[in-house]
Write a protein that holds these residues in place. Structure first.
Motif, PDB file in Angstrom:
ATOM      1  N   ASP A 175      22.063  14.932  12.230  1.00 54.22           N
ATOM      2  CA  ASP A 175      21.650  15.980  13.174  1.00 54.22           C
ATOM      3  C   ASP A 175      20.467  16.799  12.642  1.00 54.22           C
ATOM      4  O   ASP A 175      20.031  17.758  13.280  1.00 54.22           O
ATOM      5  CB  ASP A 175      22.821  16.908  13.513  1.00 54.22           C
ATOM      6  N   GLY A 176      19.969  16.427  11.466  1.00 51.72           N
ATOM      7  CA  GLY A 176      18.777  17.094  10.940  1.00 51.72           C
ATOM      8  C   GLY A 176      19.066  18.114   9.852  1.00 51.72           C
ATOM      9  O   GLY A 176      18.140  18.597   9.193  1.00 51.72           O
ATOM     10  N   ARG A 177      20.357  18.456   9.632  1.00 50.47           N
ATOM     11  CA  ARG A 177      20.653  19.489   8.620  1.00 50.47           C
ATOM     12  C   ARG A 177      20.459  18.932   7.213  1.00 50.47           C
ATOM     13  O   ARG A 177      21.019  17.906   6.852  1.00 50.47           O
ATOM     14  CB  ARG A 177      22.095  19.988   8.779  1.00 50.47           C
ATOM     15  N   LEU A 178      19.655  19.653   6.455  1.00 53.78           N
ATOM     16  CA  LEU A 178      19.369  19.244   5.082  1.00 53.78           C
ATOM     17  C   LEU A 178      20.470  19.795   4.183  1.00 53.78           C
ATOM     18  O   LEU A 178      20.569  20.999   3.966  1.00 53.78           O
ATOM     19  CB  LEU A 178      18.000  19.809   4.676  1.00 53.78           C
ATOM     20  N   ALA A 179      21.341  18.916   3.667  1.00 53.92           N
ATOM     21  CA  ALA A 179      22.513  19.372   2.901  1.00 53.92           C
ATOM     22  C   ALA A 179      22.270  19.324   1.394  1.00 53.92           C
ATOM     23  O   ALA A 179      22.834  20.122   0.662  1.00 53.92           O
ATOM     24  CB  ALA A 179      23.725  18.522   3.267  1.00 53.92           C
ATOM     25  N   LEU A 180      21.451  18.383   0.921  1.00 51.22           N
ATOM     26  CA  LEU A 180      21.130  18.304  -0.511  1.00 51.22           C
ATOM     27  C   LEU A 180      19.612  18.265  -0.649  1.00 51.22           C
ATOM     28  O   LEU A 180      18.939  17.456   0.000  1.00 51.22           O
ATOM     29  CB  LEU A 180      21.761  17.050  -1.147  1.00 51.22           C
ATOM     30  N   ARG A 181      19.084  19.155  -1.501  1.00 48.29           N
ATOM     31  CA  ARG A 181      17.632  19.347  -1.558  1.00 48.29           C
ATOM     32  C   ARG A 181      17.019  18.906  -2.880  1.00 48.29           C
ATOM     33  O   ARG A 181      16.113  19.529  -3.382  1.00 48.29           O
ATOM     34  CB  ARG A 181      17.317  20.829  -1.345  1.00 48.29           C
ATOM     35  N   GLY A 182      17.593  17.870  -3.497  1.00 49.01           N
ATOM     36  CA  GLY A 182      17.049  17.395  -4.771  1.00 49.01           C
ATOM     37  C   GLY A 182      18.001  17.757  -5.896  1.00 49.01           C
ATOM     38  O   GLY A 182      17.759  18.700  -6.639  1.00 49.01           O
ATOM     39  N   VAL A 183      19.094  17.001  -5.988  1.00 49.15           N
ATOM     40  CA  VAL A 183      20.136  17.304  -6.986  1.00 49.15           C
ATOM     41  C   VAL A 183      20.009  16.343  -8.171  1.00 49.15           C
ATOM     42  O   VAL A 183      19.911  15.125  -7.985  1.00 49.15           O
ATOM     43  CB  VAL A 183      21.540  17.181  -6.335  1.00 49.15           C
ATOM     44  N   ASP A 184      19.993  16.899  -9.360  1.00 45.60           N
ATOM     45  CA  ASP A 184      19.987  16.114 -10.603  1.00 45.60           C
ATOM     46  C   ASP A 184      21.239  16.454 -11.380  1.00 45.60           C
ATOM     47  O   ASP A 184      21.498  17.634 -11.636  1.00 45.60           O
ATOM     48  CB  ASP A 184      18.784  16.481 -11.477  1.00 45.60           C
TER      49      ASP A 184
ATOM     50  N   PRO B 192      25.467   7.252   3.302  1.00 40.18           N
ATOM     51  CA  PRO B 192      24.559   6.122   3.140  1.00 40.18           C
ATOM     52  C   PRO B 192      23.598   6.270   1.978  1.00 40.18           C
ATOM     53  O   PRO B 192      23.300   7.382   1.544  1.00 40.18           O
ATOM     54  CB  PRO B 192      23.798   6.096   4.463  1.00 40.18           C
ATOM     55  N   GLY B 193      23.127   5.141   1.494  1.00 37.37           N
ATOM     56  CA  GLY B 193      22.195   5.129   0.377  1.00 37.37           C
ATOM     57  C   GLY B 193      20.753   5.247   0.814  1.00 37.37           C
ATOM     58  O   GLY B 193      20.213   6.335   0.906  1.00 37.37           O
ATOM     59  N   LYS B 194      20.152   4.147   1.127  1.00 34.33           N
ATOM     60  CA  LYS B 194      18.702   4.103   1.306  1.00 34.33           C
ATOM     61  C   LYS B 194      18.200   5.040   2.404  1.00 34.33           C
ATOM     62  O   LYS B 194      17.196   5.704   2.225  1.00 34.33           O
ATOM     63  CB  LYS B 194      18.259   2.679   1.621  1.00 34.33           C
ATOM     64  N   GLU B 195      18.952   5.134   3.516  1.00 33.45           N
ATOM     65  CA  GLU B 195      18.448   5.913   4.646  1.00 33.45           C
ATOM     66  C   GLU B 195      18.282   7.384   4.320  1.00 33.45           C
ATOM     67  O   GLU B 195      17.587   8.110   4.974  1.00 33.45           O
ATOM     68  CB  GLU B 195      19.389   5.865   5.859  1.00 33.45           C
ATOM     69  N   ARG B 196      18.987   7.842   3.257  1.00 36.27           N
ATOM     70  CA  ARG B 196      18.942   9.270   2.973  1.00 36.27           C
ATOM     71  C   ARG B 196      17.604   9.698   2.365  1.00 36.27           C
ATOM     72  O   ARG B 196      17.339  10.859   2.216  1.00 36.27           O
ATOM     73  CB  ARG B 196      20.036   9.627   1.973  1.00 36.27           C
ATOM     74  N   SER B 197      16.794   8.707   1.981  1.00 36.18           N
ATOM     75  CA  SER B 197      15.684   9.018   1.089  1.00 36.18           C
ATOM     76  C   SER B 197      14.452   9.544   1.801  1.00 36.18           C
ATOM     77  O   SER B 197      13.357   9.043   1.601  1.00 36.18           O
ATOM     78  CB  SER B 197      15.328   7.773   0.281  1.00 36.18           C
ATOM     79  N   GLN B 198      14.629  10.546   2.634  1.00 34.92           N
ATOM     80  CA  GLN B 198      13.451  11.127   3.265  1.00 34.92           C
ATOM     81  C   GLN B 198      12.925  12.220   2.339  1.00 34.92           C
ATOM     82  O   GLN B 198      13.668  13.135   2.005  1.00 34.92           O
ATOM     83  CB  GLN B 198      13.823  11.752   4.602  1.00 34.92           C
TER      84      GLN B 198
END
Ligand code: ADP
Length: 275
Positions: free
Chosen positions: A26-35, A66-72
């Motif tokens: 739905d467009g909500r950004l839940a993780l913004r670069g987690v290491d 999902p894996g790959k699709e998350r990579s925006q």
């Protein structure tokens, strides 16, 4: 070393998360670069206010999300060092990349105990539920039953094997879920709010069970007293970013940090400071 050249080795971290970004459909950004790196045998707390992204992060560890699709990419990076190109993996378990191809092995290695046992239990008897994982791993019915009974004994529930899960108390259902996960002998145990909604005795039982497990553990929780008891290191997540990652006593002993992220110092630490 290029991330894609990481292979399974004995000295690989139990969990490695690199620049993980996740946006829900739905467009909500839940993780913004987690290491995050967890070495084998660690017990780590994942804390943060509601909506911080804790569950979203946990769901990435065994590939439920999902894996790959998350990579925006959030935005383009000039030097390319952190840029995500849509094919770079972001999570590894024991050095094994979490992706669709590795999903069966990753799910064998990562045991996830959901907050609500009713999201996890689906069989008509406890024994069937606990034996489901071992059967799926290819064990014979007899072997799966033996392992299931052994794991029910480990959570002190050997007397409920033939009962219907929905006839058990909430605390018992939580322990059945734990038994089901242990039956697959995971190397990484991921627990989402393990003590939520348990009465004091149920909570104490569950804490002692967790303490006795040798797997690497990642525990998402608001129960900061439990964190003090069980977790050497605490990771504080807020708005999809890790804002602190350090010794539990340092993270939970910092009142300004806690207040800034909607948390409160556990009473026992507060009292310890007063005496
Ligand atoms: P936490 O476990 O720390 O409470 P979550 O991982 O559940 O946080 O949620 C992180 C963010 O993602 C929140 O803003 C939440 O509203 C959003 N979110 C969670 N699940 C979904 C979903 N299925 N669809 C869209 N947004 C979601």
């Amino acid at each position: 070393m290029n991330s894609s050249s990481l292979t399974m080795t004995n000295d690989a971290p139990a969990v490695q998360v690199r620049e993980l970004i996740y946006r829900y459909p739905d467009g909500r950004l839940a993780l913004r670069g987690v290491d995050l790196t967890i070495v084998p045998g660690e017990t780590i707390a994942l804390v943060g206010p509601n909506g911080a992204g804790k569950s979203t992060l946990l769901l990435h560890l065994n590939g439920i999300l999902p894996g790959k699709e998350r990579s925006q990419p959030l935005h383009a990076h000039g030097n390319g060092q952190h840029a995500r190109n849509g094919s770079e993996p972001a999570v590894w378990i024991d050095g094994l990349e979490v992706n669709a191809k590795n999903a069966p092995e990753v799910r064998r290695r990562v045991g996830l105990v959901f907050q609500d046992p009713d999201d996890q239990l689906f069989s008509t008897s406890v024994i069937e539920d606990v034996a489901f994982g071992p059967l799926n791993l290819g064990m014979s019915r007899a072997e799966a039953k033996r392992v299931a009974l052994e794991c029910l004994a480990r959570v002190n529930l050997d007397d409920v094997a033939d009962r219907a899960p929905h006839h058990l108390s909430f605390g018992e259902r939580k322990r059945v879920c734990l038994a089901g996960v242990l039956a697959c002998n995971p190397s990484v145990l991921v627990l989402d709010e393990p003590t939520a909604n348990l009465d004091p005795r149920g909570r104490r039982r569950f804490i002692e069970l967790i303490r006795g497990l040798t797997a690497t553990k990642l525990i998402a929780t608001h129960d900061l007293e439990m964190v003090l008891e069980l977790c050497n290191r605490t990771v504080l997540l807020d708005s999809g970013r890790i804002v602190a990652n350090g010794l539990t006593r340092n993270v939970l002993g910092d009142p300004n940090l806690l207040e800034a992220h909607g948390l409160e110092m556990p009473l026992s630490l507060k009292m310890g400071r007063l005496v």
